[in-house]
Design a protein around this motif. Structure first.
Motif, PDB file in Angstrom:
ATOM      1  N   GLY A 199      33.631  24.127  25.901  1.00 42.81           N
ATOM      2  CA  GLY A 199      34.422  25.348  25.093  1.00 42.81           C
ATOM      3  C   GLY A 199      35.781  24.825  24.785  1.00 42.81           C
ATOM      4  O   GLY A 199      36.414  23.759  24.644  1.00 42.81           O
ATOM      5  N   ALA A 200      36.443  26.101  24.301  1.00 48.34           N
ATOM      6  CA  ALA A 200      37.844  25.935  23.576  1.00 48.34           C
ATOM      7  C   ALA A 200      38.943  25.245  24.713  1.00 48.34           C
ATOM      8  O   ALA A 200      39.915  24.722  24.574  1.00 48.34           O
TER       9      ALA A 200
ATOM     10  N   ILE B 243      40.211  21.697  24.603  1.00 51.98           N
ATOM     11  CA  ILE B 243      41.002  21.216  23.388  1.00 51.98           C
ATOM     12  C   ILE B 243      42.196  20.275  23.973  1.00 51.98           C
ATOM     13  O   ILE B 243      42.431  19.233  23.241  1.00 51.98           O
TER      14      ILE B 243
ATOM     15  N   GLY C  34      29.943  22.998  23.402  1.00 53.08           N
ATOM     16  CA  GLY C  34      30.508  24.577  23.117  1.00 53.08           C
ATOM     17  C   GLY C  34      30.006  24.903  21.745  1.00 53.08           C
ATOM     18  O   GLY C  34      29.485  24.179  20.994  1.00 53.08           O
TER      19      GLY C  34
ATOM     20  N   GLU D 111      33.624  28.749  17.930  1.00 51.45           N
ATOM     21  CA  GLU D 111      34.925  29.088  18.698  1.00 51.45           C
ATOM     22  C   GLU D 111      35.769  27.961  18.901  1.00 51.45           C
ATOM     23  O   GLU D 111      37.177  28.096  18.777  1.00 51.45           O
ATOM     24  N   ILE D 112      35.294  26.693  18.790  1.00 51.90           N
ATOM     25  CA  ILE D 112      36.224  25.733  19.126  1.00 51.90           C
ATOM     26  C   ILE D 112      36.833  25.013  17.849  1.00 51.90           C
ATOM     27  O   ILE D 112      38.160  24.985  17.951  1.00 51.90           O
TER      28      ILE D 112
ATOM     29  N   ALA E 152      40.157  26.943  16.935  1.00 47.66           N
ATOM     30  CA  ALA E 152      41.293  26.584  18.125  1.00 47.66           C
ATOM     31  C   ALA E 152      41.830  25.119  17.726  1.00 47.66           C
ATOM     32  O   ALA E 152      42.977  24.786  18.112  1.00 47.66           O
ATOM     33  N   LEU E 153      40.694  24.305  17.532  1.00 51.71           N
ATOM     34  CA  LEU E 153      41.143  22.974  17.475  1.00 51.71           C
ATOM     35  C   LEU E 153      42.057  22.563  16.070  1.00 51.71           C
ATOM     36  O   LEU E 153      43.067  22.073  16.139  1.00 51.71           O
TER      37      LEU E 153
END
Ligand code: FAD
Lengths: 250, 318
Positions: free
Chosen positions: A232-233, A236, B298, B302-303, B306-307
């Motif tokens: 998930g995020a 990162i 994931g 969503e990712i 944010a990335l």
């Protein structure tokens, strides 16, 4: 108009490749084969052109006599006849030797328009079309995504790094076909039945006289073991850190 | 010493990176390079080649500049006139097409999209992939001229100092084709083969509209192009020109980001020689993770945003 579609029998794109232990070549015995992806597009364009302008389509292949199953499929998809220039070492015929031998056969078939795939998906040379046209002294447009053709000239679009170029060409011409030019048809039952009666001729090609000398062929080196940095995020920051500090690509 | 004529493409008066890499490849293999350039601004671009590995440049002149056949026959003449041993180009659309024609004029085999170029004594050898990367072949040739094209993003550009001696050569062959128009793509849009960073999306993006997230991530990197799997090209979400893989483009960027792409063998063939590979996929068992250096398991939707934000923050720090 006499139209030719050049087609090559290549290993299927999902085929597992095995190597000779001494790195002198590929193990070809148990490979599954198909007509090269782009050559299917070339064949379809030949048939579409014949449907628009009239004439006859010849499927021309440098390949093994045992490849006639794949070549019959071309007849089922609309080619009127087929010629196999039989060569059991077809896969190792270098691009120049292939281009020259096709050019000789094309000359004898008295064609005005030749379609080929942009690249064959086995040796990935993307060279036979323009080389063959050069040997013939014909016009050539490579990697065509859209085209119109009349009796003595045509226009074609190609995608380059600069954008889309529109090219005018005079006939006779060699056109190499890129994805997007058309959607190849399936062979219907009628086509398959009709193909059985269409002529499929085997000829001996001119001598190969190859110039490429293979030293070794091996499997590509394995990539270094990677890792899952997280889920998930939340992962990162760990990814950014790896890209900056380990891989140094950010 | 081996002398190669190297086709140099240019835009806006500057050589394109792929061509500089081709010069770099030849220079690193110990060859002397003569650049050959065609088209508007060619003379200007020739002047910028000092230190790139070329010591001479030949600018083609004449009305047939926009005909590949006429240009190719002029380039083959240059190889002869300069007493060169071969011809080299980057494997761009024009580089590949011209090199094949030049090789035929010289009655020589062509090695395309090479990933290695080395010399042993007087002879050159290349490394190139077969079956879109499933096999790596090492080859030499007995041809009268040594002809090859180089894969983009593989060879180093030569960063030296020096000057080039520029001369002209007239195109004389009667053209059989003519470029009548060029629909240029936006300046900011890099081609997927040329870009140092590629962000590719697959069916895991769920809808065509969600590719705006991929575009935004590419924009955050700044030097990135958008790529795609065949599945999303065939459904019409993305243009053919973006397809990466065995029946699309073979790419080797410094960084390849695969988002919502399963990693089918045909896709891997097109990107497995990339420098660093990042995979984002909701399925931890997806084959793409087998070639990835870094993976995140994931939901892409969503990712990816944010990335993009995180990449922007890093870029802003400088
Ligand atoms: C002759 C031939 C030539 C081919 N040539 C090519 C080629 O050149 N290039 C190419 O790409 N393919 C090619 N293919 C097709 C190839 O076999 C695959 O079908 C294709 O690559 C699959 O595309 P994909 O990964 O986008 O889709 P899928 O295989 O459907 O994978 C989608 C992935 O997205 C993941 N996912 C789903 N939802 C999410 C989410 N919310 N977040 C994150 N991940 C998610 C899934 O886990 C899955 O791994 C070819 C096939 C043939 C037969």
């Amino acid at each position: 108009m006499n139209i030719i579609a050049c087609v090559k029998r290549v290993p299927t794109t999902d085929a597992e490749v095995r190597f000779k232990a001494d790195a002198s070549g590929l193990e070809t015995d148990s490979l599954p084969y198909m007509i090269s992806f782009y050559d299917e597009i070339a064949l379809e364009q030949a048939v579409l052109t014949k449907e628009a302008l009239g004439g006859e389509v010849t499927a021309l292949s440098l390949g093994p006599a045992s490849g006639s199953k794949e070549i019959r499929e071309c007849l089922a998809k609309g080619a009127d006849k087929a010629v196999i220039l039989t060569d059991d070492e077809w896969m190792s015929s270098d691009c120049r030797a292939t281009a020259k031998r096709l050019a000789a056969a094309i000359g004898e078939l008295d064609a005005q328009l030749v379609f080929m795939g942009r690249v064959a998906t086995d040796r990935d040379n993307a060279a036979v079309g323009p080389m063959c046209a050069t040997y013939l002294g014909w016009a050539c447009v490579s990697g065509v995504i859209e085209m119109e053709c009349g009796e003595d000239k045509g226009t074609a679009k190609v995608e380059t790094e600069n954008g889309i170029e529109t090219v005018e060409f005079s006939l006779p011409a060699v056109i190499t076909c890129n994805k997007g030019l058309n959607t190849p048809r399936y062979a219907g039952l009628k086509g398959i039945m009709a193909a059985k009666k269409k002529p499929l001729e085997e000829q001996a090609p001119a001598e190969a006289d190859g110039q490429a000398v293979l030293s070794t062929v091996i499997a590509p080196p394995a990539r270094p073991e990677g890792r899952i940095v997280g889920t998930g995020a939340e992962a990162i920051p760990a990814l950014i850190d790896a890209l900056r500090n380990e891989a140094q690509v950010l | 010493m081996t002398t190669l004529v190297v086709f140099v493409e240019h835009s806006g008066g500057n050589a394109r990176r792929g061509s500089l890499e081709a010069l770099g490849a030849a220079h690193a293999a110990g060859c002397d390079c003569i650049a050959v350039l065609a088209g508007a601004d060619a003379a200007q671009a020739a002047q910028t080649l000092g230190g790139s590995g070329a010591t001479k440049a030949v600018v083609l002149t004449g009305p047939a500049e926009h005909s590949a056949d006429a240009v190719a026959s002029a380039m083959a003449e240059v190889v002869g006139a300069q007493g060169a041993d071969g011809f080299l180009a980057a494997s761009t659309h024009h580089g590949q097409d011209l090199a094949a024609r030049v090789a035929a004029h010289l009655d020589s085999v062509l090695f395309s999209d090479c990933t290695g170029l080395t010399s042993e004594g007087d002879s050159l050898s290349v490394q190139r992939s077969w079956l879109a990367g499933k096999a790596i072949a090492q080859l030499t040739s007995t041809a009268p001229a040594f002809c090859c094209t180089t894969r983009l993003n593989v060879f180093e550009v030569c960063e030296g100092e020096g000057s080039v001696e520029v001369s002209e050569h007239a195109i004389s062959a009667e053209p059989k084709t003519r470029v009548v128009s060029i629909e240029a793509k936006g300046d900011s849009k890099l081609d997927v083969k040329e870009a140092p960073v590629v962000v590719s999306g697959g069916r895991g993006m769920k809808e065509a509209e969600h590719f705006s997230l991929i575009e935004d991530l590419a924009a955050a990197f700044g030097n990135a192009a958008v790529g795609a799997s065949r599945a999303v090209v065939d459904t019409g979400w993305r243009p053919h020109s973006e397809q990466v893989g065995q029946t699309g483009k073979v790419v080797a960027p410094q960084l390849y980001v695969a988002v919502g792409i399963s990693g089918a063998i045909q896709h891997l063939a097109g990107m497995r020689t990339s420098g660093t590979i990042v995979a984002i996929n909701k399925d931890a068992e997806a084959p793409i993770f087998k070639v990835a250096d870094y993976g995140i398991v994931g939901d892409a939707l969503e990712i990816v945003p944010a990335l993009a934000e995180a990449v922007r923050a890093v870029k802003a720090e400088g």
